[in-house]
Design an enzyme around this catalytic site. Structure first.
Site, PDB file in Angstrom:
ATOM      1  N   HIS A  56       0.828  -1.325  -0.056  1.00 24.30           N
ATOM      2  CA  HIS A  56       0.081   0.168  -0.099  1.00 24.30           C
ATOM      3  C   HIS A  56       0.867   1.225  -0.072  1.00 24.30           C
ATOM      4  O   HIS A  56       2.093   1.087   0.795  1.00 24.30           O
ATOM      5  CB  HIS A  56      -0.903  -0.100   0.986  1.00 24.30           C
ATOM      6  CG  HIS A  56      -0.260  -0.230   2.606  1.00 24.30           C
ATOM      7  ND1 HIS A  56       0.087  -1.407   3.024  1.00 24.30           N
ATOM      8  CD2 HIS A  56       0.211   0.637   3.566  1.00 24.30           C
ATOM      9  CE1 HIS A  56       0.544  -1.329   4.177  1.00 24.30           C
ATOM     10  NE2 HIS A  56       0.636  -0.209   4.472  1.00 24.30           N
ATOM     11  N   HIS A  98       0.840   5.256   0.904  1.00 22.52           N
ATOM     12  CA  HIS A  98       0.072   6.180   1.843  1.00 22.52           C
ATOM     13  C   HIS A  98       0.252   7.672   1.208  1.00 22.52           C
ATOM     14  O   HIS A  98       1.439   7.810   0.643  1.00 22.52           O
ATOM     15  CB  HIS A  98       0.665   6.235   3.409  1.00 22.52           C
ATOM     16  CG  HIS A  98       0.890   5.247   4.137  1.00 22.52           C
ATOM     17  ND1 HIS A  98      -0.073   5.093   5.282  1.00 22.52           N
ATOM     18  CD2 HIS A  98       1.573   4.084   4.183  1.00 22.52           C
ATOM     19  CE1 HIS A  98       0.337   3.901   5.908  1.00 22.52           C
ATOM     20  NE2 HIS A  98       1.238   3.267   5.222  1.00 22.52           N
TER      21      HIS A  98
HETATM   22  P1  AMP Z   1       1.870   0.241   7.357  1.00 19.40           P
HETATM   23  O1  AMP Z   1       1.636  -1.188   7.134  1.00 19.40           O
HETATM   24  O2  AMP Z   1       2.680   0.403   8.721  1.00 19.40           O
HETATM   25  O3  AMP Z   1       2.417   0.903   6.350  1.00 19.40           O
HETATM   26  O4  AMP Z   1       0.373   0.734   7.554  1.00 19.40           O
HETATM   27  C1  AMP Z   1      -0.567   0.245   7.794  1.00 19.40           C
HETATM   28  C2  AMP Z   1      -1.795   1.283   7.645  1.00 19.40           C
HETATM   29  O5  AMP Z   1      -2.981   0.627   7.592  1.00 19.40           O
HETATM   30  C3  AMP Z   1      -2.035   1.868   8.971  1.00 19.40           C
HETATM   31  O6  AMP Z   1      -1.728   3.408   8.635  1.00 19.40           O
HETATM   32  C4  AMP Z   1      -3.467   1.448   9.431  1.00 19.40           C
HETATM   33  O7  AMP Z   1      -4.080   2.755  10.141  1.00 19.40           O
HETATM   34  C5  AMP Z   1      -4.034   1.170   8.201  1.00 19.40           C
HETATM   35  N1  AMP Z   1      -5.382   0.351   8.267  1.00 19.40           N
HETATM   36  C6  AMP Z   1      -5.345  -0.869   9.087  1.00 19.40           C
HETATM   37  N2  AMP Z   1      -6.436  -1.552   8.926  1.00 19.40           N
HETATM   38  C7  AMP Z   1      -7.315  -0.441   7.918  1.00 19.40           C
HETATM   39  C8  AMP Z   1      -8.499  -0.513   7.705  1.00 19.40           C
HETATM   40  N3  AMP Z   1      -9.360  -1.546   7.737  1.00 19.40           N
HETATM   41  N4  AMP Z   1      -8.974   0.451   6.800  1.00 19.40           N
HETATM   42  C9  AMP Z   1      -8.326   1.525   6.541  1.00 19.40           C
HETATM   43  N5  AMP Z   1      -6.882   1.409   7.126  1.00 19.40           N
HETATM   44  C10 AMP Z   1      -6.397   0.427   7.825  1.00 19.40           C
END
Ligand code: AMP
Ligand code: ZN
Length: 139
Positions: free
Chosen positions: A99, A101
């Site tokens: 993903h 950001h």
């Molecule tokens: P990272 O893997 O550290 O880059 O971040 C994962 C991101 O996914 C975090 O910012 C979480 O807040 C976000 N996240 C996790 N579950 C959900 C969800 N169900 N809907 C939206 N965002 C999510």
């Protein structure tokens, strides 16, 4: 992938606040936002990280990121937008589905973590050797 939270969002098994969708990517609001408007873009196919995602998927994600960044600029009038993408548990990737950001910073708002590190000159020999090591491995 069965127990991947982002695959469940793609399949509609878990809700999301959708921002954008096309045949390759889905974009939705991060529910733990670093700033107002914090948005994620994911490939629809499960790929864990930069090593698993295809060049075509990266292109689709970045094409979408441009559309969404334009939309954010118009809708939120931010001072800037940071792009962040983590690969691996060593850098605290929490959701193991690739993903990107998109993190807008409001004018006068708090600093976005990771965007204001101190510039300290490094060891030029180490910098050069490391760059050469990476360069030699490029395929
Ligand atoms: P990272 O893997 O550290 O880059 O971040 C994962 C991101 O996914 C975090 O910012 C979480 O807040 C976000 N996240 C996790 N579950 C959900 C969800 N169900 N809907 C939206 N965002 C999510
Ligand atoms: Zn997945």
């Amino acid at each position: 992938m069965e127990d991947c939270i982002f695959c469940k969002i793609i399949k509609g098994k878990i809700p999301c606040f959708k921002v954008y969708e096309d045949d390759r990517v889905l974009s939705f609001a991060d529910i733990n936002p670093i700033s107002q408007g914090h948005t994620l873009i994911i490939p629809k196919r499960h790929a864990e990280n930069i090593w698993e995602v295809t060049a075509e998927e990266i292109a689709a994600i970045h094409t979408a990121s441009k559309k969404i960044a334009h939309a954010m600029k118009e809708a939120l009038k931010p001072d800037g937008i940071a792009f962040l993408q983590l690969n691996g548990r060593g850098v605290n990737q929490l959701v193991m589905h690739y993903h990107l950001h998109l993190i807008p910073r409001a004018a006068g708002g708090p600093e976005i973590p990771m965007t204001n590190w101190e510039l300290k000159p490094g060891d030029m020999k180490v910098i050069q050797e490391t760059a050469q090591k990476i360069s030699a491995a490029v395929k």
